[in-house]
Design an enzyme around this catalytic site. Structure first.
Site, short mmCIF file in Angstrom:
data_model
loop_
_atom_site.label_atom_id
_atom_site.label_comp_id
_atom_site.label_asym_id
_atom_site.label_seq_id
_atom_site.Cartn_x
_atom_site.Cartn_y
_atom_site.Cartn_z
N SER A 286 81.89 58.44 63.23
CA SER A 286 83.22 58.00 63.65
C SER A 286 84.20 59.17 63.69
O SER A 286 85.06 59.23 64.57
CB SER A 286 83.74 56.89 62.74
N GLY B 82 77.54 61.10 72.75
CA GLY B 82 76.87 60.24 71.78
C GLY B 82 75.69 59.47 72.35
O GLY B 82 74.94 58.85 71.61
N ALA C 14 81.18 47.29 63.13
CA ALA C 14 82.36 47.78 62.40
C ALA C 14 83.16 48.77 63.23
O ALA C 14 84.40 48.75 63.23
CB ALA C 14 81.92 48.43 61.09
N GLY C 15 82.50 49.66 63.96
CA GLY C 15 83.21 50.61 64.80
C GLY C 15 83.97 49.95 65.92
O GLY C 15 85.07 50.37 66.29
N HIS D 9 82.01 52.74 56.61
CA HIS D 9 82.83 52.92 57.81
C HIS D 9 84.33 52.84 57.49
O HIS D 9 85.11 53.66 57.98
CB HIS D 9 82.48 51.87 58.86
N GLY D 10 84.73 51.88 56.68
CA GLY D 10 86.14 51.75 56.35
C GLY D 10 86.66 52.97 55.61
O GLY D 10 87.75 53.48 55.91
N ILE D 11 85.87 53.48 54.68
CA ILE D 11 86.27 54.66 53.91
C ILE D 11 86.41 55.86 54.83
O ILE D 11 87.36 56.64 54.75
CB ILE D 11 85.26 54.95 52.79
N GLY D 12 85.45 56.04 55.74
CA GLY D 12 85.50 57.16 56.66
C GLY D 12 86.69 57.10 57.60
O GLY D 12 87.37 58.10 57.85
N HIS E 93 71.39 56.63 52.41
CA HIS E 93 72.84 56.48 52.50
C HIS E 93 73.29 55.08 52.14
O HIS E 93 74.38 54.65 52.49
CB HIS E 93 73.33 56.80 53.92
#
Length: 593
Positions: free
Chosen positions: A443, A484, A555-556, A399-402, A217
């Site tokens: 996310s 989670g 990032a999250g 992460h930003g794209i998602g 990924h």
């Protein structure tokens, strides 16, 4: 780099549309992915596989007679949503249960497990197998934490053949587990991969160097070395894989399926040169190679790299591996494939959600919920590149794209719900479903759970109060941590959500209004997000590269802090107070058209 695309956000959907148009002999489009376009034997177990797009031939290319019955397909490098998995499973079910197969990534585990729970609640026997073949991603003692890479193929092929042979669910499950236990993979990369529309790769490798132990990924490797010769690379791959022989087996006399997998940009001719030496080394070790596979089987978009998989056979696994199969990207032998009736090829139309009754008070608050989601969308849109940069340091960089995909879907669903007269709780519930469905990934699952928890707490009857909002956030914290398995200190969004929820609840119980309590808790959230820079990740794709993330916040956690700040601004702008039931005139909630 990716050169041919229209709108980057539409790439995955358009790719699937083109795949189905060109492979209609094997597959048909269903909501959430693809399913067989050939008749399956009634009363047999169905195998539904899946994961993010960007890995073709996995996963859609493995749907067909003798292989998978369906594939749930997420966005690029993002797991499919639980709803997608559920939809594909329902389309593929033959009446004797569904086995879900996927690589062991946090988002996939979350979404496939949610789909499994939903199918079981309907009386369908549903099981799961998470592939864990990558020896570089965790030590042997923690095999359950390893990710799935090209070993997906061996587990899926064997499980599918067992189902095709009429094995019951217990036997199919046992066979899949045994295949997973006997599969080991290791890979390298020379360049990173670039998603459509992205200005740069998810990671880079210095010129003349090779990343060792990369993921599929865009996760960077666990080490680097000078680029070897083809023979030296073969020796590295074989040596590392033979250092971990499955329990109870010996190298001498073993029968093994070797799979030399191209990751997207390495030419077949190069792979053949490498495999020449792999075959020599296996023979020298006393191993008999059975049905070698050389080519692109599980890719990483346009990554230049390769991986070697060894599948250690027993008599039953060998028979199942060699059984006939006819899928777009994997064929052997002769299978029976009758066309489906035309009416079964028609995909069911999307059903519009029903808007439940709501009080006037709740409907008047619904536009504020929409305004909060729009504010969150705006702040994430402005931060997509930075969130991706932070994520790429130890993760896969998406992460930003998602988050962008999820928030756009959530805001659109919320706007539609408000237009149709929904109450505040329903607006959040529908936004939650849209976020989880369109974002996919970890996310997407977690934010979907968070919005739904708050939506169920505030409901559609009473005007939301500080108490019901705080209770909803607390339930979001509980459900996310429970589902989670993350806890404070693991370097995830929980490191923001948990202290934020605690601070919000304490302030509300102390008599603060909603916007005052939310504002105080937001300061805690922002401080907590910054503090994650001092943590090492213990969950998710960043875990194998923990040391690389030290000094950089999660990032999250950062995106959550940005969103709670945007929501606070919305609460202030809309003059939302706590005890609105007692002072409606003072605290009128402005409606946003």
């Amino acid at each position: 780099m990716t050169r041919l695309f229209n709108e980057p956000a539409a790439f995955a959907d358009e790719m699937i549309e083109g795949f189905v148009a060109s492979h209609g002999r094997w597959v048909r489009r269903v909501s959430g992915g693809v399913a067989r376009n050939t008749r399956s034997t009634p009363g047999t177990v169905a195998l539904v596989i899946g994961g993010g797009s960007g890995h073709y031939p996995a996963f859609a290319g493995l749907v067909g007679q003798g292989l998978a019955h369906g594939a749930a397909l997420g966005n690029l490098f993002a797991s499919p949503s639980a709803q997608q998995v559920y939809n594909v499973a329902k389309a593929a079910d033959n009446g004797s249960g569904v086995l879900l197969g996927y690589g062991n990534y946090a988002g996939d585990v979350l979404h496939f497990t949610q789909a499994q729970d939903k199918l079981r609640a309907e009386g369908i026997d549903c099981r799961s197998i998470a592939v864990t073949d990558d020896i570089s991603s965790a030590p042997l003692a923690e095999r359950h934490k390893r990710r799935g890479i090209a070993g997906d193929l061996t587990v899926f092929k064997v499980a599918a053949a067992a189902a095709e042979a009429g094995y019951d669910m217990d036997r199919v499950m046992e066979t899949a587990r045994r295949a997973n236990e006997r599969t080991r993979s290791f890979g390298v990369a020379f360049t990173g991969c670039t998603l459509p529309g992205a200005p740069q790769p998810l990671f880079t490798v210095p010129a003349g160097r090779m990343a060792v132990g990369m993921g599929i990924h865009g996760e960077p490797g666990i080490g680097e070395t000078d680029i070897p010769t083809a023979d030296q690379l073969a020796e590295l791959l074989v040596k590392d894989l033979l250092s971990e022989v499955p329990d109870g087996l010996t190298v001498q006399g073993a029968r093994v399926v070797p799979i030399l997998n191209g990751l997207g940009s390495v030419k077949y001719e190069e792979l053949f040169v490498v495999y020449r030496r792999v075959a020599q080394l296996l023979a020298e070790a006393g191993i008999e190679a059975v049905d070698p596979q050389v080519g692109e089987l599980v890719t990483s978009f346009d990554m230049a790299g390769t991986s070697l998989t060894l599948f250690w056979l027993d008599a039953e696994l060998e028979e199942l591996w060699l059984a006939p199969a006819d899928a777009p990207a994997f064929r052997r032998g002769a299978v029976s494939a009758q066309a489906l009736d035309a009416e079964k090829l028609t995909q069911a139309a999307e059903v519009q959600s029903v808007i439940p009754d709501a009080s006037d008070e709740s409907r008047k608050t619904a536009p504020t919920v929409l305004a909060a989601l729009e504010a969150a969308k705006a702040v994430v849109d402005a931060s997509v590149a930075e969130l991706g940069r932070i994520d790429a340091i130890a993760g896969d960089g998406d992460h930003g794209i998602g988050m962008e995909r999820g928030l756009h879907a959530a805001a659109a669903a919320a706007a539609d719900a408000v237009e149709r007269g929904a109450g505040a709780g329903t607006v959040l519930n529908l936004a939650a479903d849209a976020w989880a469905d369109k974002a996919g990934g970890t996310s997407g699952a977690l934010w979907g759970m968070a919005l739904r928890a708050v939506g169920q707490s505030i409901g559609d009857v009473d005007r939301p109060s500080a108490e019901t909002v705080a209770a909803g956030v607390a339930e979001a914290k509980r459900s996310i941590m429970d589902f989670g398995k993350a806890k404070e200190g693991d370097k995830t969004l929980v490191d923001v959500l948990s202290p934020f929820s605690d601070a919000l609840t304490a302030a509300v119980h102390g008599g603060s209004s909603l916007h005052q309590a939310w504002g105080a808790a937001t300061i805690i959230a922002e401080q907590s997000a910054e503090a994650t820079a001092n943590l090492l990740p213990l969950m998710g794709r960043a875990r194998p590269h923990a040391e690389k993330s030290l000094g950089t916040p999660d990032a999250g956690a950062v995106s959550m802090a940005l969103i709670v700040r945007a929501i606070h601004n919305t609460l202030v702008e809309n003059n939302v107070e706590n005890n609105v039931e007692n002072d409606v005139e003072k605290n009128t909630v402005k409606e946003n058209a």
